[in-house]
Design a protein around this motif. Structure first.
Motif, mmCIF file in Angstrom:
data_model
loop_
_atom_site.group_PDB
_atom_site.id
_atom_site.type_symbol
_atom_site.label_atom_id
_atom_site.label_comp_id
_atom_site.label_asym_id
_atom_site.label_seq_id
_atom_site.Cartn_x
_atom_site.Cartn_y
_atom_site.Cartn_z
ATOM 1 N N HIS A 1 -10.514 3.582 10.379
ATOM 2 C CA HIS A 1 -10.664 2.744 9.189
ATOM 3 C C HIS A 1 -10.829 3.590 7.919
ATOM 4 N N ALA A 2 -10.641 4.874 8.037
ATOM 5 C CA ALA A 2 -10.842 5.754 6.887
ATOM 6 C C ALA A 2 -9.836 5.456 5.771
ATOM 7 N N HIS B 1 -3.729 1.978 11.886
ATOM 8 C CA HIS B 1 -4.599 0.795 11.912
ATOM 9 C C HIS B 1 -4.608 0.050 10.579
ATOM 10 N N ARG B 2 -4.350 0.755 9.475
ATOM 11 C CA ARG B 2 -4.364 0.093 8.167
ATOM 12 C C ARG B 2 -3.365 -1.066 8.121
ATOM 13 N N VAL B 3 -2.248 -0.929 8.834
ATOM 14 C CA VAL B 3 -1.250 -2.000 8.897
ATOM 15 C C VAL B 3 -1.903 -3.291 9.389
ATOM 16 N N ALA C 1 4.605 0.812 10.070
ATOM 17 C CA ALA C 1 4.100 0.905 8.693
ATOM 18 C C ALA C 1 4.164 -0.466 8.035
ATOM 19 N N PRO C 2 3.348 -0.683 7.001
ATOM 20 C CA PRO C 2 3.432 -1.958 6.270
ATOM 21 C C PRO C 2 4.713 -2.031 5.460
ATOM 22 N N GLU C 3 5.199 -3.224 5.280
ATOM 23 C CA GLU C 3 6.454 -3.441 4.555
ATOM 24 C C GLU C 3 6.398 -2.886 3.140
ATOM 25 N N ALA C 4 5.248 -3.034 2.480
ATOM 26 C CA ALA C 4 5.108 -2.595 1.079
ATOM 27 C C ALA C 4 4.647 -1.150 0.958
ATOM 28 N N GLY C 5 4.468 -0.457 2.078
ATOM 29 C CA GLY C 5 3.950 0.903 2.044
ATOM 30 C C GLY C 5 2.432 0.906 1.956
ATOM 31 N N HIS C 6 1.811 2.017 2.314
ATOM 32 C CA HIS C 6 0.345 2.063 2.361
ATOM 33 C C HIS C 6 -0.302 1.964 0.980
ATOM 34 N N GLU C 7 0.362 2.460 -0.036
ATOM 35 C CA GLU C 7 -0.199 2.362 -1.388
ATOM 36 C C GLU C 7 0.062 0.987 -1.996
ATOM 37 N N ILE D 1 -4.620 -5.463 1.038
ATOM 38 C CA ILE D 1 -5.589 -5.495 2.135
ATOM 39 C C ILE D 1 -6.343 -6.821 2.108
ATOM 40 N N GLY D 2 -6.652 -7.364 3.266
ATOM 41 C CA GLY D 2 -7.530 -8.533 3.347
ATOM 42 C C GLY D 2 -6.814 -9.788 3.791
ATOM 43 N N LEU D 3 -7.342 -10.934 3.363
ATOM 44 C CA LEU D 3 -6.778 -12.241 3.678
ATOM 45 C C LEU D 3 -6.485 -12.979 2.376
ATOM 46 N N ASP D 4 -5.410 -13.735 2.357
ATOM 47 C CA ASP D 4 -4.986 -14.439 1.136
ATOM 48 C C ASP D 4 -6.106 -15.263 0.510
ATOM 49 N N ALA D 5 -6.856 -15.972 1.352
ATOM 50 C CA ALA D 5 -7.844 -16.927 0.854
ATOM 51 C C ALA D 5 -9.030 -16.271 0.160
#
Length: 267
Positions: free
Chosen positions: A178-179, A201-203, A233-239, A243-247
């Motif tokens: 989680h770093a 894990h960031r994904v 990897a995330p679609e938008a890249g790590h930068e 992060i989180g939930l929409d709500a």
């Protein structure tokens, strides 16, 4: 060595947790992967407060934790590994692998069963991603997880030291992966074939549902490859990823009370 670990279990676990937290904290401070969106002091105060609360809750509700039950199981011959005759090193290895597989399966279940997700989503509602996110779990989720661990101990009969080592590995790697930091890309590609890295894990903490329903592993990376839940990897890249939930994107000051009441809110 193993006798020392068993005899001084609380000190070993606490020492490992503090040591890894300091090292990971220095790493992400010196080389942050993403800028913080909210106050680090505020988040850390509340995220680590929930950890302290969970520790006290476990001691009150579960006076017999997994380590104690493993000792009783060994004395009375309960569980598969106490029934069959296999060398200790093999029993230790099997116990570590099975416990990790169960944690992976539990994590998948907490995402896909509505009642469990209500509590697990507190972990995902964090709008930043750093080592404190790795200890941010609702007390009800922690209690349910302990019940699952106790069931595994009864059925499997792992060596006491295997339970202790697994808990140390689990908490240490939860802080590591989680770093808010990243390994050099070439090194990351090698290491994530074995254990879960921060970039892997960031994904899982992406606001995009298909991404946060991937990369469920905490320790061994093989389960995500084996069960086809791996995403590189995330679609938008790590930068660029959110992060989180929409709500809960606007809830930047997520207090301890807010986190505790989150599962009982509508939505």
């Amino acid at each position: 060595m193993l006798e020392i670990v068993t005899a001084h279990e609380p000190a070993v676990r606490l020492g490992a947790f503090i040591g890894v937290a300091v090292l990971v904290g220095l790493w992400q401070t010196l080389a942050p992967r993403r800028p913080a969106r909210s106050s680090v002091l505020w988040r850390w105060s509340n995220n680590f407060a929930i950890t302290l609360l969970n520790t006290l809750m476990l001691r009150l509700l579960f006076p017999l934790l997994a380590v104690g039950l493993a000792a009783i199981a060994a004395e009375r011959g309960w569980g598969l590994l106490n029934i069959i005759d296999i060398p200790f090193p093999l029993a230790l290895l099997v116990a570590l692998i099975v416990q990790d597989l169960v944690i992976y399966a539990q994590h998948v279940m907490f995402h896909h069963v509505g009642l469990f997700w209500r509590f697990h989503k507190m972990h995902h509602a964090d709008i930043d991603f750093d080592l404190s996110t790795g200890v941010r779990f609702h007390p009800v989720e922690i209690a349910l997880s302990m019940l699952i661990k106790l069931a595994v101990v009864l059925l499997l009969g792992p060596p006491v030291v295997a339970v202790i080592l697994f808990e140390v590995i689990l908490s240490s790697l939860a802080l590591f992966n989680h770093a808010n930091a990243g390994l050099p890309p070439r090194l990351d590609r090698i290491i994530r074939k074995i254990i879960v890295t921060p970039d892997m894990h960031r994904v899982h903490h992406s606001v995009i549902r298909a991404e946060h329903d991937s990369n469920f592993g905490f320790n061994l990376a093989c389960w995500d490859y084996l069960f086809r839940t791996y995403r590189a990897a995330p679609e938008a890249g790590h930068e660029g990823m959110t992060i989180g939930l929409d709500a809960y994107q606007e809830n930047r000051r997520q207090s301890l009370l807010w986190m505790l009441l989150l599962p009982f809110r509508r939505g």
